[in-house]
Enzyme design. Structure first.
Site, PDB file in Angstrom:
ATOM      1  N   LYS A  44       1.972  18.025 -18.807  1.00 34.67           N
ATOM      2  CA  LYS A  44       1.156  19.230 -18.953  1.00 34.67           C
ATOM      3  C   LYS A  44      -0.310  18.829 -18.809  1.00 34.67           C
ATOM      4  CE  LYS A  44       0.490  23.081 -22.250  1.00 34.67           C
ATOM      5  NZ  LYS A  44       0.932  23.643 -23.549  1.00 34.67           N
TER       6      LYS A  44
ATOM      7  N   SER B 287       2.661  28.410 -23.490  1.00 28.85           N
ATOM      8  CA  SER B 287       1.661  28.021 -22.521  1.00 28.85           C
ATOM      9  C   SER B 287       2.114  26.926 -21.553  1.00 28.85           C
ATOM     10  CB  SER B 287       0.424  27.517 -23.267  1.00 28.85           C
ATOM     11  OG  SER B 287       0.729  26.331 -23.971  1.00 28.85           O
TER      12      SER B 287
ATOM     13  N   SER C   4       4.851  27.152 -27.503  1.00 26.02           N
ATOM     14  CA  SER C   4       4.463  26.879 -26.118  1.00 26.02           C
ATOM     15  C   SER C   4       5.406  25.960 -25.351  1.00 26.02           C
ATOM     16  CB  SER C   4       3.055  26.285 -26.069  1.00 26.02           C
ATOM     17  OG  SER C   4       2.111  27.301 -26.248  1.00 26.02           O
TER      18      SER C   4
END
Lengths: 485, 473
Positions: free
Chosen positions: B75, B150, B174
């Site tokens: 990420k 997210s 997330s």
């Protein structure tokens, strides 16, 4: 004005920031040396780079505990950290890691002299741990402010006093005491010019007898103890004059202008920051247990007050004891010296006489003094044993040892021909010779002209080449004259 | 090949039927073919290729690490030395990290290959991956739908086979919610289990790094490599990480709780409710105890979460000020305009919204009413959850009230979006470990996850039971 001032009671509190002399920063492993090239003591943590987390430097806790013990504080067991949020160019994270509701040290006091030289206790509110910001430098580049982040993250202790000062002199004495303390504890250089000791002042005045405090003004940016004193005395007068002329003191932060000797507005109350303190989520609370505190206590360096009391007990007067403990380094030298000699008074006289005047002449600190305490102790012993005269020891021998500190004092005395003859056999020859030289004077002496003793003594000293111990020689001359009677 | 577990991949590598270089090429090709998903912000092709060559040689010598052959995406809020890391924000658009996060170091030490950085919501704030400064990620299963957020890029990359495993971060769901939307496994470890050193902070007391994978086994393997004490993160626990053992397929009866209010919540999709109930019955039939418990604090969790996370975020994001690094506004003329313009231009709307909210709840005069109260409520929720977990081994629920929704649909009303986290925030408020398992398939064609939360520090039980549940379904 003097009379009017008497009608008011100033209420003054001090906030001192002490920069700790740890090898690395409060929350990262960067070095903390003063005077390094700008921005060379920065890693990604002090730069506040994305993803970095603080790491507690345990030395900071130890130093805080040391100071807390020395100031008679209560040490808190569970220590939380907090963030103080504000934007500034030399604060890379946008917040300072500090302590808010759980300062490590609470209460306590420091003993000082008031303006009349009487003992006074200044109570402390708290001492807490925090980190320094970087430095903004406005006076090198005409168009830009330069930022040096070497100082960012250097550990600080903030010492907040109760508002118990009544004038600038007391504040001065307190700062001097605090500097002495942090130097003895070996936690800070305590140097106001280099910024390792900084001081902000809160001042208000109230009519004598009134309980309610007046409006408080904060004064910042004093770079010496004297300027703190001057700023306070100026500010007291300013506030009293303001009130007397029908004005009102407003809450504000002022700065001290050393050149003018006056304070000026820095910012008004409305511009005060809202720091939005909240618990620092990146650090676990630090638990300071009793056994840890005892360990720190056991390893605490001697404190000035303890040494002062010790020297009084050793028979030194108050003046000597306080001069010897004025600086830690001098006290340590003295400690070393009296571990080699039992003549404490002589040891004190040596330090405050020849040693200090030499240091003053050379503008030198005692750490750089070339003669070891052990050799000074030998000089003291030689004088006490009558081997050399005091003036020879503190004069020629002292100078010779400074030139060449490796020499052995006993050998040196011989080489310099300074050994006093106190051996009765050797001296007796000179005594006989002296008396034989002046037979008629001997008769006059016998007839009662005792003042002639000096003449015979002079002759003995001359014959011995100045090495005769005068005390011993005088005794022998008198004995011999009496025998002839 | 993309959906094999690492054990199978490594078997082929050892037998010489496959090389890391071939694996890297295959994945680079798939990434290329799936560019429309917008999952990767940057592909580290050169890096991945040269590491593959080195690791292939190690495999030949028999000296390769535990993760040899594993292709990982990270990420874009996880630092990797010498590589850009932007948190999907304009303000860090060209920022290169000076150091590697602890997780990246540990993965590389075991010979994983990091193939690129993955799109996400800006500073991990969002539940649809529509708040990235670099555009939304499309759901690989239906390109008109969101991936969730997210960590949307991470979920999409694993679901589309662009990497074996991806790292995400989970502050309120997330990892688990996008895992649910994309049909993969997502694990959020116990808070403090995995070092946050090198994770760009959103809310420090909630954030936790975790893996996305196609199997519980792979997720567990990655988790075990990353987990454990770290001198760079003092909130990382010193506790030893217990190894999972998937060979011991014990049918030991478990005690599982479900929150009654969660299952009767009107926002919950009917099919998801049915599937959850079906699973409950199935578990009961297998001899497990599954019971409904009441939890009257449900309604407080989302507010507590938003007050505390935004407060921490408002402080954590103060460092992006245009002064020291990152984007500085070209229009700035002095210190104040540097702050104002750089932050105005550099942050997206959602990030600004949360900074404002967080600044407000910490302001003097409001602190006690908001931040202070939320802290107390957090303690209550934690204590009450611990009480349930004293009686039960696990708490079961759906991961999300619905399946992936259409791109652009919900973005307009932030308060609706904030309810996305209703089932997942509890694990972050309390710090407990939780997984989302791809056990549901909706009639609308989209997958959905079943959520299991375990006791703090007991990832072992959570993961072993999860594997069992996956194998039985």
């Amino acid at each position: 004005m003097e009379d009017i001032l008497k009608n008011y009671e100033p209420v003054i509190g001090l906030e001192i920031h002490v920069q700790l002399n740890t090898l690395s920063k409060a929350y990262s492993s960067d070095a903390t040396e003063y005077g390094a090239m700008p921005n060379t003591q920065v890693n990604m943590i002090s730069l506040g780079h994305p993803g970095t987390l603080p790491r507690v430097n345990e030395k900071v806790i130890e130093y805080a505990v040391r100071l807390g013990i020395a100031c008679n504080c209560t040490i808190r067991e569970r220590n939380e950290y907090a963030r103080k949020n504000y934007f500034y160019a030399d604060l890379p994270k946008g917040y300072q890691i500090t302590q808010d509701t759980t300062p490590i040290c609470n209460g306590g006091y420091v003993e000082i002299k008031d303006a009349d030289g009487k003992d006074k206790k200044i109570h402390l509110t708290r001492i807490h741990m925090e980190e320094d910001s970087g430095k903004s430098i406005h006076d090198i580049d005409p168009f830009n402010t330069l930022i040096d982040l070497n100082r960012a993250g250097v550990p600080l202790l903030e010492i907040v006093s109760e508002p118990e000062f009544r004038n600038g002199q007391e504040a001065y004495n307190y700062l001097a005491e605090m500097r002495k303390l942090v130097r003895y504890l070996d936690i800070s250089d305590g140097n106001m010019e280099e910024g390792s000791l900084r001081c902000d002042v809160n001042i208000s005045v109230r009519p004598v007898g009134r309980e309610k405090f007046g409006t408080k003004v904060e004064v910042k940016n004093m770079n010496s103890f004297r300027n703190v004193q001057k700023a306070i005395d100026y500010e007291i007068k300013r506030q009293v004059e303001l009130i007397e002329s029908g004005g009102e003191v407003v809450q504000q932060t002022r700065t001290f202008d050393a050149a003018r000797g006056s304070t000026m507005v820095l910012r008004a109350k409305e511009d005060a920051h809202d720091y939005r303190y909240f618990p620092e989520p990146d650090l676990q609370p630090v638990i300071v247990r009793e056994d840890y505190i005892s360990r720190v206590k056991d390893n605490l360096p001697p404190l000035p007050k303890e040494l002062f009391n010790k020297y009084r007990e050793l028979g030194l007067n108050e003046y000597d004891a306080s001069l010897l403990t004025e600086s830690k380094e001098v006290a340590l030298y003295f400690e070393n010296l009296i571990s080699h000699t039992g003549n404490y008074k002589a040891a004190a006289n040596w330090i405050m006489g020849p040693v200090k005047s030499y240091l003053n002449d050379k503008a030198m600190h005692i750490e750089a003094f070339p003669i070891t305490a052990e050799k000074i102790a030998q000089l003291i012993e030689m004088v006490d044993a009558g081997k050399v005269s005091n003036s020879a020891a503190s004069g020629e021998m002292f100078r010779a040892l400074i030139e060449n500190p490796d020499q052995d004092p006993a050998t040196l005395a011989k080489e310099m021909n300074l050994i006093q003859e106190s051996d009765a056999g050797a001296l007796m020859e000179h005594v006989h010779a002296a008396l034989a030289k002046y037979p008629e004077k001997v008769e006059e002496y016998k007839a009662g002209k005792k003042g002639l003793l000096g003449l015979f003594m002079g002759e003995v000293m001359k014959l011995s080449g100045g090495k005769a111990d005068p005390k011993v020689a005088s005794k022998l001359v008198q004995q011999e004259l009496e025998k002839q009677q | 090949m993309a959906f094999n577990t690492l054990t199978e991949v490594q078997e082929q590598l050892r037998e010489g039927k496959l090389t890391c270089s071939a694996l890297v090429e295959e994945h680079l090709k798939r990434i290329e073919e799936n560019q429309h998903l917008n999952a990767f912000l940057e592909v580290f092709a050169h890096d991945a290729r040269s590491r593959a060559t080195v690791i292939d040689q190690k495999i030949k010598r028999g000296s390769s690490g535990k993760l040899a052959g594993m292709i990982i995406g990270i990420k874009d809020n996880i630092c990797f030395k010498g590589h850009k890391v932007s948190a999907s924000s304009r303000i860090l658009e060209d920022f290169t990290s000076l150091y590697s996060s602890t997780v990246v170091d540990r993965l590389l030490n075991e010979d994983a290959i990091i193939i690129g950085r993955l799109n996400c919501d800006e500073f991990a704030m969002g539940s649809a991956n529509e708040f990235s400064a670099f555009g939304p990620v499309k759901n690989p299963l239906d390109n008109t739908k969101v991936t969730g957020g997210s960590s949307g890029g991470s979920a999409a990359a694993v679901a589309a086979g662009l990497c074996h495993v991806a790292l995400g971060s989970d502050t309120g769901g997330s990892i688990r919610q996008p895992a649910s939307f994309c049909g993969v496994v997502g694990l959020k470890p116990t808070y403090g289990r995995v070092s946050r050193h090198g994770l760009i902070a959103f809310a420090s007391s909630f954030d936790q790094i975790g893996p996305f994978a196609t199997s519980v086994e792979d997720a567990a393997l990655i988790y075990e490599v990353m987990a454990g004490a770290d001198e760079y993160d003092s909130t990382a626990s010193q506790r030893e990480v217990e190894k999972t053992d998937f060979s011991a397929t014990s049918d030991k009866p478990m005690r599982i709780a479900f929150l009654k209010d969660a299952l009767t919540d009107p926002s919950l999709d009917a099919e998801i409710r049915e599937r959850t109930q079906e699973l409950i019955s199935q578990l009961q039939e297998k001899g497990h105890t599954v019971e409904g418990v009441s939890f009257p604090w449900m309604d407080y969790m989302v507010p507590v979460y938003y007050i505390l996370t935004t407060a921490e975020a408002s402080s954590n994001l103060a460092r992006y000020d245009g002064i020291h690094y990152g984007q500085r506004s070209e229009k700035a003329t002095d210190l104040e305009s540097t702050y104002k313009l750089s932050r105005t231009e550099g942050f997206g709307d959602e990030v600004k919204r949360r900074i404002l909210l967080g600044t407000f709840v910490l302001s003097s005069g409001y602190y006690d009413a908001y931040y202070g109260k939320a802290q107390k409520a957090r303690r209550v929720v934690k204590e009450e959850t611990e009480k349930i977990l004293a009686d039960y081994d696990l708490i079961l629920s759906p991961t999300s009230p619905h399946t992936a929704f259409e791109l652009g649909k919900k973005q307009l009303d932030p308060t609706v979006m904030y309810l996305e986290d209703i089932f997942t925030v509890q694990a972050n408020i309390c710090g407990n470990p939780a997984v989302s398992l791809p056990l549901g398939k909706h009639s609308n064609g989209m997958p959905f996850g079943i959520h299991l939360m375990g006791r703090a520090w007991d990832e072992k039980t959570l993961l072993e039971f999860s594997a069992q549940l996956m194998n039985n379904n």
